[in-house]
Motif scaffolding. Structure first.
Motif, PDB file in Angstrom:
ATOM      1  N   GLU A  46      12.569  -4.417 -16.078  1.00 23.58           N
ATOM      2  CA  GLU A  46      11.155  -5.163 -14.957  1.00 23.58           C
ATOM      3  C   GLU A  46      11.554  -4.511 -13.284  1.00 23.58           C
ATOM      4  O   GLU A  46      10.354  -3.893 -13.059  1.00 23.58           O
ATOM      5  N   LEU A  47      12.367  -3.813 -13.616  1.00 23.15           N
ATOM      6  CA  LEU A  47      12.209  -3.095 -12.101  1.00 23.15           C
ATOM      7  C   LEU A  47      12.016  -1.865 -11.945  1.00 23.15           C
ATOM      8  O   LEU A  47      11.362  -1.071 -11.368  1.00 23.15           O
ATOM      9  N   ALA A  48      11.417  -0.969 -13.824  1.00 23.51           N
ATOM     10  CA  ALA A  48      10.872   0.461 -13.104  1.00 23.51           C
ATOM     11  C   ALA A  48       9.283   0.263 -13.533  1.00 23.51           C
ATOM     12  O   ALA A  48       8.992   0.951 -12.096  1.00 23.51           O
ATOM     13  N   GLY A  49       8.720  -1.140 -13.908  1.00 23.96           N
ATOM     14  CA  GLY A  49       7.626  -1.264 -13.695  1.00 23.96           C
ATOM     15  C   GLY A  49       7.736  -2.035 -11.896  1.00 23.96           C
ATOM     16  O   GLY A  49       6.086  -1.934 -11.562  1.00 23.96           O
ATOM     17  N   LEU A  50       8.180  -2.469 -11.950  1.00 21.50           N
ATOM     18  CA  LEU A  50       7.862  -3.009 -10.162  1.00 21.50           C
ATOM     19  C   LEU A  50       7.320  -1.999  -9.325  1.00 21.50           C
ATOM     20  O   LEU A  50       7.096  -2.204  -8.503  1.00 21.50           O
ATOM     21  N   LYS A  51       8.286  -0.871  -9.698  1.00 25.19           N
ATOM     22  CA  LYS A  51       8.433   0.179  -8.756  1.00 25.19           C
ATOM     23  C   LYS A  51       7.380   1.187  -9.076  1.00 25.19           C
ATOM     24  O   LYS A  51       6.930   1.589  -7.969  1.00 25.19           O
ATOM     25  N   ASP A  52       6.825   1.070 -10.130  1.00 28.83           N
ATOM     26  CA  ASP A  52       5.535   1.575 -10.896  1.00 28.83           C
ATOM     27  C   ASP A  52       4.634   1.047 -10.275  1.00 28.83           C
ATOM     28  O   ASP A  52       3.413   1.344  -9.231  1.00 28.83           O
ATOM     29  N   VAL A  53       4.330  -0.433  -9.935  1.00 30.34           N
ATOM     30  CA  VAL A  53       3.430  -1.040  -9.047  1.00 30.34           C
ATOM     31  C   VAL A  53       3.751  -1.152  -7.311  1.00 30.34           C
ATOM     32  O   VAL A  53       2.896  -0.391  -6.839  1.00 30.34           O
ATOM     33  N   ARG A  54       5.103  -0.644  -6.702  1.00 27.39           N
ATOM     34  CA  ARG A  54       5.181  -0.485  -5.410  1.00 27.39           C
ATOM     35  C   ARG A  54       4.731   1.065  -5.366  1.00 27.39           C
ATOM     36  O   ARG A  54       3.955   1.217  -4.035  1.00 27.39           O
ATOM     37  N   ALA A  55       4.504   1.790  -5.783  1.00 26.56           N
ATOM     38  CA  ALA A  55       4.255   3.290  -5.433  1.00 26.56           C
ATOM     39  C   ALA A  55       3.047   2.910  -5.486  1.00 26.56           C
ATOM     40  O   ALA A  55       2.008   3.802  -5.129  1.00 26.56           O
ATOM     41  N   ARG A  56       1.724   2.354  -7.121  1.00 24.38           N
ATOM     42  CA  ARG A  56       1.019   2.173  -6.426  1.00 24.38           C
ATOM     43  C   ARG A  56      -0.151   1.536  -5.212  1.00 24.38           C
ATOM     44  O   ARG A  56      -0.996   2.509  -4.626  1.00 24.38           O
ATOM     45  N   LEU A  57       0.968   0.174  -4.488  1.00 26.37           N
ATOM     46  CA  LEU A  57       1.207   0.101  -4.198  1.00 26.37           C
ATOM     47  C   LEU A  57       0.889   0.810  -2.409  1.00 26.37           C
ATOM     48  O   LEU A  57      -0.523   0.760  -1.276  1.00 26.37           O
ATOM     49  N   GLU A  58       1.647   1.968  -2.761  1.00 24.29           N
ATOM     50  CA  GLU A  58       1.811   2.790  -1.488  1.00 24.29           C
ATOM     51  C   GLU A  58       0.989   3.883  -1.479  1.00 24.29           C
ATOM     52  O   GLU A  58       0.209   4.325  -0.611  1.00 24.29           O
ATOM     53  N   ASP A  60      -2.255   2.634  -2.370  1.00 26.52           N
ATOM     54  CA  ASP A  60      -3.023   2.442  -2.022  1.00 26.52           C
ATOM     55  C   ASP A  60      -3.382   2.166   0.131  1.00 26.52           C
ATOM     56  O   ASP A  60      -4.486   2.776   0.233  1.00 26.52           O
ATOM     57  N   VAL A  61      -2.000   1.723   0.246  1.00 31.11           N
ATOM     58  CA  VAL A  61      -1.954   1.719   1.643  1.00 31.11           C
ATOM     59  C   VAL A  61      -2.432   3.056   2.307  1.00 31.11           C
ATOM     60  O   VAL A  61      -3.151   2.486   3.424  1.00 31.11           O
ATOM     61  N   ALA A  62      -1.510   4.119   1.690  1.00 32.02           N
ATOM     62  CA  ALA A  62      -1.737   5.233   2.511  1.00 32.02           C
ATOM     63  C   ALA A  62      -3.656   6.276   2.191  1.00 32.02           C
ATOM     64  O   ALA A  62      -3.575   6.991   3.336  1.00 32.02           O
ATOM     65  N   LEU A  63      -4.417   5.450   1.490  1.00 30.74           N
ATOM     66  CA  LEU A  63      -5.452   5.560   1.092  1.00 30.74           C
ATOM     67  C   LEU A  63      -6.158   5.149   2.329  1.00 30.74           C
ATOM     68  O   LEU A  63      -7.491   5.850   2.979  1.00 30.74           O
ATOM     69  N   LEU A  64      -5.985   3.965   3.096  1.00 30.13           N
ATOM     70  CA  LEU A  64      -6.518   3.150   4.181  1.00 30.13           C
ATOM     71  C   LEU A  64      -6.236   3.223   5.291  1.00 30.13           C
ATOM     72  O   LEU A  64      -6.499   3.006   6.179  1.00 30.13           O
TER      73      LEU A  64
END
Length: 109
Positions: A46-58, A60-64
């Motif tokens: 579950e932690l590995a999945g959440l790290k992937d989600v966090r990386a994707r969100l970071e 996306d935020v960097a693109l903003l």
């Protein structure tokens, strides 16, 4: 004398039984450890999945951020999400394949 000769071995066997039982089945025993190991594996996945989600969100935020924001891309995504078009845009509509009529297919069979 005979009774006192059996008391110490009886107490020792009782203590060994108590500690042996708790070693296997107690709150901190081998069974509890195996359950914790299984839970640890699930939580690590579950932690590995959440790290992937966090990386994707970071990402996306960097693109903003203003220094990396592409106004054309922002406009394109906003129009796609809101399903809007500019008056000067050329819109091409795709024809959908007609849905087969269930009554016609049932009548043929």
């Amino acid at each position: 004398m005979r009774l006192t000769a059996f008391i110490f071995p009886l107490l020792a066997c009782g203590a060994a039984g108590y500690f042996g039982y708790n070693l296997q089945i107690g709150d901190h025993g081998l069974k509890a450890r195996a359950e914790l190991e299984g839970r640890k594996e699930v939580l690590e996945g579950e932690l590995a999945g959440l790290k992937d989600v966090r990386a994707r969100l970071e990402r996306d935020v960097a693109l903003l951020r203003p220094e990396s924001l592409d106004p054309d891309m922002l406009d394109e995504r906003a129009r796609a999400i809101l399903d809007l078009a500019h008056p000067d845009d050329l819109i091409l509509l795709k024809r959908r394949q007609p849905m087969p009529d269930p009554l016609e297919s049932a009548a043929k069979h």
